[in-house]
Scaffold this motif. Structure first.
Motif, PDB file in Angstrom:
ATOM      1  N   ALA A   1     -22.172 -24.655  25.564  1.00 55.61           N
ATOM      2  CA  ALA A   1     -20.764 -24.511  25.956  1.00 55.61           C
ATOM      3  C   ALA A   1     -20.197 -25.849  26.416  1.00 55.61           C
ATOM      4  O   ALA A   1     -19.023 -26.163  26.146  1.00 55.61           O
ATOM      5  N   ASN A   2     -21.011 -26.650  27.088  1.00 56.34           N
ATOM      6  CA  ASN A   2     -20.556 -27.978  27.510  1.00 56.34           C
ATOM      7  C   ASN A   2     -20.276 -28.872  26.308  1.00 56.34           C
ATOM      8  O   ASN A   2     -19.328 -29.673  26.326  1.00 56.34           O
TER       9      ASN A   2
ATOM     10  N   GLY B   1     -12.138 -30.511  23.873  1.00 50.89           N
ATOM     11  CA  GLY B   1     -11.323 -31.188  24.871  1.00 50.89           C
ATOM     12  C   GLY B   1     -10.239 -30.318  25.484  1.00 50.89           C
ATOM     13  O   GLY B   1     -10.506 -29.227  25.988  1.00 50.89           O
ATOM     14  N   ASP B   2      -8.978 -30.803  25.445  1.00 48.86           N
ATOM     15  CA  ASP B   2      -7.896 -30.103  26.124  1.00 48.86           C
ATOM     16  C   ASP B   2      -7.474 -28.819  25.422  1.00 48.86           C
ATOM     17  O   ASP B   2      -6.595 -28.104  25.905  1.00 48.86           O
ATOM     18  N   PHE B   3      -8.077 -28.515  24.281  1.00 44.43           N
ATOM     19  CA  PHE B   3      -7.855 -27.211  23.659  1.00 44.43           C
ATOM     20  C   PHE B   3      -8.567 -26.095  24.438  1.00 44.43           C
ATOM     21  O   PHE B   3      -8.240 -24.929  24.292  1.00 44.43           O
TER      22      PHE B   3
ATOM     23  N   ARG C   1      -5.174 -22.871  23.089  1.00 49.55           N
ATOM     24  CA  ARG C   1      -6.346 -22.824  23.957  1.00 49.55           C
ATOM     25  C   ARG C   1      -7.476 -22.055  23.275  1.00 49.55           C
ATOM     26  O   ARG C   1      -7.263 -20.953  22.762  1.00 49.55           O
ATOM     27  N   ALA C   2      -8.650 -22.646  23.275  1.00 47.97           N
ATOM     28  CA  ALA C   2      -9.858 -21.962  22.818  1.00 47.97           C
ATOM     29  C   ALA C   2     -10.575 -21.406  24.048  1.00 47.97           C
ATOM     30  O   ALA C   2     -10.670 -22.082  25.081  1.00 47.97           O
ATOM     31  N   ILE C   3     -11.043 -20.176  23.957  1.00 45.41           N
ATOM     32  CA  ILE C   3     -11.660 -19.484  25.087  1.00 45.41           C
ATOM     33  C   ILE C   3     -13.089 -19.101  24.722  1.00 45.41           C
ATOM     34  O   ILE C   3     -13.310 -18.397  23.724  1.00 45.41           O
ATOM     35  N   VAL C   4     -14.050 -19.560  25.505  1.00 46.85           N
ATOM     36  CA  VAL C   4     -15.433 -19.138  25.291  1.00 46.85           C
ATOM     37  C   VAL C   4     -15.587 -17.717  25.828  1.00 46.85           C
ATOM     38  O   VAL C   4     -15.315 -17.444  27.002  1.00 46.85           O
TER      39      VAL C   4
END
Length: 461
Positions: free
Chosen positions: A382-383, A390-392, A367-370
């Motif tokens: 960010a969008n 995607g699902d990451f 998972r990538a977290i902003v």
């Protein structure tokens, strides 16, 4: 003073070289770095102590009845007070009247009571399936300043408040995570370094037995490796001011591993250097002692980070909502691919030759977290990041708040900050930033455990 029709020149114009030279000190030699490091060490200690108790030790604050009932035990405050009154043997907290404050140890004890006596449809204790190992969550990105250590620290604290037993491993020689956790590390022998050295040494010992049988010269086993063989992982683990968070800390000398590991690999090509940390944690049953293990990594894809990534069940990648951080993170994923695919190719060539099955690196989830998100300025970018990864991506973006900055100045996590120092709404918003991040990570954590449990049950039937 500049005239009205003649604006002042920018400050970088008309600089006199001679005047500029007169402001310079003598040329800097290496000893000046030592002085700077000494001053920085004193300043670091001074700043760190500002978030500590008067004696310099970190202590976890107490939690009010309001916090306990809102964030930690799902029960109405009125019922909570009635239960305490009916059970005087339970922790009663400190304070006058209804204004009670509880240590985290007391909250954990109260959790167990409610899990036994409370409503059947409520979760008082965090779920973990029996018979399965701890999950290892590594937080990594080779770009600095993305909130990696802050995210790892707050997730560890979130898990601890949730009732999990947590181990934090600091693999960054800067030791920021160690400072946050109040750890004391004198040298590299109190870091993860001896665990990696021990894994190599054990491989050398096994190889030398085979070499002796073949009549070949042994590989060298120097004083460092001999000492590492005596190391026990539990000797490196230190308690923190959190009753259910332990730490394997870091300090500057840990960086020596980045130079030593490739030397060992050159001497013994069959040593799987990337598995050194994994082997240490599993060999000494550390995975059964804890529920969740968080690994904070250096901002580089070196040998320490490779070990953290190879050990991870779940990989978290913090990044800011900027073009450069998006670009850098994309390159980070590309480097992960090339690094681990290269290891697989090399190992599997040998395995196929020896008639062994292929090896394959796998992660339960990535998972990538902003982080440090400013909705007013960064939503569009960010969008875009969300669309491409995607699902990451996690769905929640970790918002920047004034409370985060204030906690950082005190070398504290948000959860260590006393809400009475803030407007309560400010506290709730600041805390929600990390609560919601933990909620997404916990969902991944529980999902991977559940999937493992189903797999284990299917193998047993």
């Amino acid at each position: 003073m500049a005239s009205a029709d003649k604006p002042p020149l920018p400050p970088y114009m008309n600089i006199d070289p001679q005047v500029a030279a007169s402001k310079l000190s003598a040329p800097v030699d290496t000893t000046r770095f030592a002085k700077a490091a000494t001053f920085a060490a004193k300043g670091r200690e001074d700043l760190a102590k500002r978030g500590h108790a008067p004696d310099g030790a970190k202590r976890l604050r107490k939690f009010s009845t309001w916090e306990v009932c809102r964030y930690m035990i799902p029960v109405a405050t009125s019922h909570f007070r009635r239960v305490l009154k009916a059970h005087p043997d339970l922790p009663q907290g400190t304070g006058e009247g209804n204004s009670k404050w509880f240590t985290l140890e007391e909250v954990l004890a109260l959790r167990k009571h409610f899990a036994t006596e409370g409503a059947a449809d409520k979760e008082y204790l965090p779920w973990r399936p029996k018979g399965l190992d701890a999950k290892i969550i590594s937080v990594a990105n080779f770009k600095g300043g993305v909130g990696k250590t802050s995210t790892a620290a707050h997730l560890a604290m979130s898990a601890a408040l949730d009732g999990y037993k947590v181990l934090v491993i600091d693999l960054d020689s800067q030791g920021s995570m160690t400072s946050i956790m109040g750890g004391k590390v004198e040298d590299e022998w109190q870091t993860a370094f001896p665990l990696m050295a021990k894994d190599y040494a054990m491989n050398v010992v096994a190889e030398n037995r085979a070499r002796e049988a073949r009549g070949e010269a042994p590989l060298p086993l120097d004083e460092t490796l001999t000492e590492a063989l005596q190391t026990n992982a539990r000797d490196l683990i230190q308690s923190t001011h959190w009753p259910n968070i332990d730490l394997i800390g870091a300090q500057l000398n840990l960086y020596w591993a980045e130079f030593q590991v490739p030397v060992w690999r050159t001497q013994h090509r069959s040593w799987a250097l990337w598995d050194a940390l994994t082997n240490a944690l599993s060999r000494e049953d550390i995975l059964t002692d804890y529920d969740v293990i968080f690994i904070d990594t250096p901002p580089a894809l070196g040998y320490l980070t490779i070990n953290a990534l190879a050990a991870a069940d779940i990989l978290l990648v913090p990044l800011g909502a900027s073009f450069l951080e998006f670009d850098s993170t994309g390159r980070f994923f590309d480097m992960l691919y090339s690094t681990f695919a290269s290891i697989e190719d090399g190992e599997n060539t040998i395995r196929r030759r020896d008639g062994l099955p292929d090896m394959k690196f796998e992660w339960d989830a990535v998972r990538a977290i902003v982080t440090r998100f400013d909705a007013a300025q960064q939503t569009d970018l960010a969008n875009v990041v969300q669309a491409y990864f995607g699902d990451f991506m996690t769905t929640y973006r970790q918002e920047v708040t004034a409370m985060v900055g204030q906690a950082g100045e005190r070398v504290n996590g948000i959860y260590e900050a006393d809400y009475r120092d803030f407007n309560r709404d400010t506290y709730v918003r600041g805390r929600e930033t990390f609560d919601r991040t933990w909620a997404e990570v916990k969902e991944v954590l529980l999902g991977t455990w559940w999937r493992d449990q189903q797999m284990m049950q299917s193998l047993e039937t």
